[in-house]
Scaffold this motif. Structure first.
Motif, PDB file in Angstrom:
ATOM      1  N   GLU A 179      -7.371  55.283  56.086  1.00 44.43           N
ATOM      2  CA  GLU A 179      -6.820  53.940  55.953  1.00 44.43           C
ATOM      3  C   GLU A 179      -5.364  53.982  55.469  1.00 44.43           C
ATOM      4  O   GLU A 179      -4.496  53.304  56.023  1.00 44.43           O
ATOM      5  CB  GLU A 179      -7.677  53.136  54.971  1.00 44.43           C
ATOM      6  CG  GLU A 179      -7.271  51.694  54.833  1.00 44.43           C
ATOM      7  CD  GLU A 179      -8.183  50.943  53.878  1.00 44.43           C
ATOM      8  OE1 GLU A 179      -7.705  49.977  53.275  1.00 44.43           O
ATOM      9  OE2 GLU A 179      -9.353  51.349  53.733  1.00 44.43           O
ATOM     10  N   ARG A 180      -5.095  54.802  54.454  1.00 41.83           N
ATOM     11  CA  ARG A 180      -3.727  54.918  53.946  1.00 41.83           C
ATOM     12  C   ARG A 180      -2.792  55.498  54.992  1.00 41.83           C
ATOM     13  O   ARG A 180      -1.635  55.072  55.134  1.00 41.83           O
ATOM     14  CB  ARG A 180      -3.693  55.784  52.687  1.00 41.83           C
ATOM     15  CG  ARG A 180      -4.239  55.085  51.469  1.00 41.83           C
ATOM     16  CD  ARG A 180      -3.866  55.823  50.205  1.00 41.83           C
ATOM     17  NE  ARG A 180      -4.206  57.221  50.228  1.00 41.83           N
ATOM     18  CZ  ARG A 180      -5.262  57.771  49.625  1.00 41.83           C
ATOM     19  NH1 ARG A 180      -6.077  57.017  48.930  1.00 41.83           N
ATOM     20  NH2 ARG A 180      -5.481  59.055  49.700  1.00 41.83           N
ATOM     21  N   ARG A 181      -3.296  56.466  55.759  1.00 40.82           N
ATOM     22  CA  ARG A 181      -2.476  57.070  56.804  1.00 40.82           C
ATOM     23  C   ARG A 181      -2.143  56.033  57.875  1.00 40.82           C
ATOM     24  O   ARG A 181      -0.989  55.927  58.314  1.00 40.82           O
ATOM     25  CB  ARG A 181      -3.194  58.264  57.417  1.00 40.82           C
ATOM     26  CG  ARG A 181      -2.330  58.993  58.443  1.00 40.82           C
ATOM     27  CD  ARG A 181      -2.999  60.212  59.012  1.00 40.82           C
ATOM     28  NE  ARG A 181      -4.171  59.816  59.770  1.00 40.82           N
ATOM     29  CZ  ARG A 181      -5.370  60.391  59.660  1.00 40.82           C
ATOM     30  NH1 ARG A 181      -5.552  61.393  58.854  1.00 40.82           N
ATOM     31  NH2 ARG A 181      -6.389  59.959  60.370  1.00 40.82           N
ATOM     32  N   ARG A 182      -3.128  55.248  58.296  1.00 42.37           N
ATOM     33  CA  ARG A 182      -2.873  54.205  59.297  1.00 42.37           C
ATOM     34  C   ARG A 182      -1.870  53.176  58.784  1.00 42.37           C
ATOM     35  O   ARG A 182      -0.999  52.727  59.524  1.00 42.37           O
ATOM     36  CB  ARG A 182      -4.178  53.506  59.677  1.00 42.37           C
ATOM     37  CG  ARG A 182      -5.027  54.313  60.608  1.00 42.37           C
ATOM     38  CD  ARG A 182      -6.185  53.485  61.144  1.00 42.37           C
ATOM     39  NE  ARG A 182      -7.238  54.380  61.566  1.00 42.37           N
ATOM     40  CZ  ARG A 182      -8.460  54.412  61.057  1.00 42.37           C
ATOM     41  NH1 ARG A 182      -8.805  53.574  60.114  1.00 42.37           N
ATOM     42  NH2 ARG A 182      -9.342  55.267  61.497  1.00 42.37           N
ATOM     43  N   GLU A 183      -2.000  52.805  57.517  1.00 44.07           N
ATOM     44  CA  GLU A 183      -1.053  51.845  56.931  1.00 44.07           C
ATOM     45  C   GLU A 183       0.356  52.424  56.897  1.00 44.07           C
ATOM     46  O   GLU A 183       1.331  51.724  57.195  1.00 44.07           O
ATOM     47  CB  GLU A 183      -1.493  51.457  55.518  1.00 44.07           C
ATOM     48  CG  GLU A 183      -2.732  50.593  55.484  1.00 44.07           C
ATOM     49  CD  GLU A 183      -3.270  50.385  54.083  1.00 44.07           C
ATOM     50  OE1 GLU A 183      -2.719  50.958  53.114  1.00 44.07           O
ATOM     51  OE2 GLU A 183      -4.257  49.652  53.943  1.00 44.07           O
ATOM     52  N   GLY A 184       0.465  53.692  56.542  1.00 39.61           N
ATOM     53  CA  GLY A 184       1.767  54.341  56.503  1.00 39.61           C
ATOM     54  C   GLY A 184       2.403  54.438  57.875  1.00 39.61           C
ATOM     55  O   GLY A 184       3.607  54.213  58.034  1.00 39.61           O
ATOM     56  N   ILE A 185       1.607  54.762  58.881  1.00 39.91           N
ATOM     57  CA  ILE A 185       2.120  54.854  60.247  1.00 39.91           C
ATOM     58  C   ILE A 185       2.557  53.480  60.731  1.00 39.91           C
ATOM     59  O   ILE A 185       3.616  53.337  61.354  1.00 39.91           O
ATOM     60  CB  ILE A 185       1.070  55.485  61.187  1.00 39.91           C
ATOM     61  CG1 ILE A 185       0.914  56.969  60.873  1.00 39.91           C
ATOM     62  CG2 ILE A 185       1.460  55.280  62.651  1.00 39.91           C
ATOM     63  CD1 ILE A 185      -0.223  57.646  61.615  1.00 39.91           C
ATOM     64  N   ALA A 186       1.767  52.448  60.433  1.00 39.51           N
ATOM     65  CA  ALA A 186       2.132  51.087  60.841  1.00 39.51           C
ATOM     66  C   ALA A 186       3.435  50.651  60.178  1.00 39.51           C
ATOM     67  O   ALA A 186       4.300  50.040  60.820  1.00 39.51           O
ATOM     68  CB  ALA A 186       1.008  50.123  60.496  1.00 39.51           C
ATOM     69  N   ALA A 217       6.987  49.834  62.069  1.00 40.38           N
ATOM     70  CA  ALA A 217       7.691  48.572  61.859  1.00 40.38           C
ATOM     71  C   ALA A 217       9.159  48.825  61.516  1.00 40.38           C
ATOM     72  O   ALA A 217      10.035  48.047  61.905  1.00 40.38           O
ATOM     73  CB  ALA A 217       7.017  47.772  60.747  1.00 40.38           C
ATOM     74  N   ARG A 218       9.442  49.925  60.803  1.00 38.95           N
ATOM     75  CA  ARG A 218      10.819  50.282  60.471  1.00 38.95           C
ATOM     76  C   ARG A 218      11.527  50.965  61.636  1.00 38.95           C
ATOM     77  O   ARG A 218      12.731  51.163  61.609  1.00 38.95           O
ATOM     78  CB  ARG A 218      10.857  51.231  59.265  1.00 38.95           C
ATOM     79  CG  ARG A 218      10.456  50.586  57.964  1.00 38.95           C
ATOM     80  CD  ARG A 218      10.746  51.500  56.786  1.00 38.95           C
ATOM     81  NE  ARG A 218      10.353  52.884  56.966  1.00 38.95           N
ATOM     82  CZ  ARG A 218       9.195  53.420  56.570  1.00 38.95           C
ATOM     83  NH1 ARG A 218       8.293  52.666  55.969  1.00 38.95           N
ATOM     84  NH2 ARG A 218       8.946  54.693  56.759  1.00 38.95           N
ATOM     85  N   GLY A 219      10.763  51.391  62.651  1.00 39.75           N
ATOM     86  CA  GLY A 219      11.339  52.083  63.791  1.00 39.75           C
ATOM     87  C   GLY A 219      11.537  53.561  63.561  1.00 39.75           C
ATOM     88  O   GLY A 219      12.274  54.217  64.289  1.00 39.75           O
ATOM     89  N   VAL A 220      10.874  54.114  62.552  1.00 41.73           N
ATOM     90  CA  VAL A 220      11.039  55.522  62.210  1.00 41.73           C
ATOM     91  C   VAL A 220      10.024  56.385  62.939  1.00 41.73           C
ATOM     92  O   VAL A 220      10.336  57.464  63.430  1.00 41.73           O
ATOM     93  CB  VAL A 220      10.895  55.720  60.679  1.00 41.73           C
ATOM     94  CG1 VAL A 220      10.997  57.180  60.312  1.00 41.73           C
ATOM     95  CG2 VAL A 220      11.927  54.908  59.950  1.00 41.73           C
ATOM     96  N   TYR A 221       8.805  55.926  63.037  1.00 45.25           N
ATOM     97  CA  TYR A 221       7.714  56.712  63.604  1.00 45.25           C
ATOM     98  C   TYR A 221       7.670  56.518  65.111  1.00 45.25           C
ATOM     99  O   TYR A 221       7.538  55.398  65.595  1.00 45.25           O
ATOM    100  CB  TYR A 221       6.392  56.278  62.982  1.00 45.25           C
ATOM    101  CG  TYR A 221       5.207  57.100  63.436  1.00 45.25           C
ATOM    102  CD1 TYR A 221       4.901  58.300  62.833  1.00 45.25           C
ATOM    103  CD2 TYR A 221       4.380  56.668  64.459  1.00 45.25           C
ATOM    104  CE1 TYR A 221       3.817  59.053  63.225  1.00 45.25           C
ATOM    105  CE2 TYR A 221       3.303  57.406  64.870  1.00 45.25           C
ATOM    106  CZ  TYR A 221       3.019  58.593  64.246  1.00 45.25           C
ATOM    107  OH  TYR A 221       1.949  59.330  64.648  1.00 45.25           O
ATOM    108  N   THR A 222       7.803  57.600  65.861  1.00 45.31           N
ATOM    109  CA  THR A 222       7.748  57.503  67.315  1.00 45.31           C
ATOM    110  C   THR A 222       6.549  58.237  67.884  1.00 45.31           C
ATOM    111  O   THR A 222       6.361  58.273  69.085  1.00 45.31           O
ATOM    112  CB  THR A 222       9.026  58.069  67.948  1.00 45.31           C
ATOM    113  OG1 THR A 222       9.175  59.422  67.531  1.00 45.31           O
ATOM    114  CG2 THR A 222      10.231  57.267  67.537  1.00 45.31           C
ATOM    115  N   GLY A 223       5.744  58.845  67.045  1.00 47.46           N
ATOM    116  CA  GLY A 223       4.576  59.567  67.514  1.00 47.46           C
ATOM    117  C   GLY A 223       4.839  61.048  67.658  1.00 47.46           C
ATOM    118  O   GLY A 223       5.922  61.550  67.371  1.00 47.46           O
TER     119      GLY A 223
END
Length: 61
Positions: free
Chosen positions: A14-21, A25-31
């Motif tokens: 759950e914490r990992r999913r929240e962090g990825i979301a 939203a900030r545009g940092v995570y691209t996968g």
């Protein structure tokens, strides 16, 4: 004991999913980046004369 471990893992997920979301939203995570062979023409193995005809036979490239 197994129930506690399962509960702990669910909290981590759950914490990992929240962090990825939040990162998305900030545009940092691209996968995850694509693998080494993504979009590239496979080449025969240069290391093994028997396997030279086999495409992608090893990780020596």
């Amino acid at each position: 004991m197994g129930a506690f471990a399962e509960f702990g893992r669910s909290l981590i997920r759950e914490r990992r999913r929240e962090g990825i979301a939040a990162a998305q939203a900030r545009g940092v995570y691209t996968g995850r980046e694509h693998g080494a062979g993504w979009g590239r023409t496979p080449t025969p193995c240069p290391a093994d004369p028997v396997a030279r005809g086999i495409i992608g036979c090893c990780r020596c490239r």
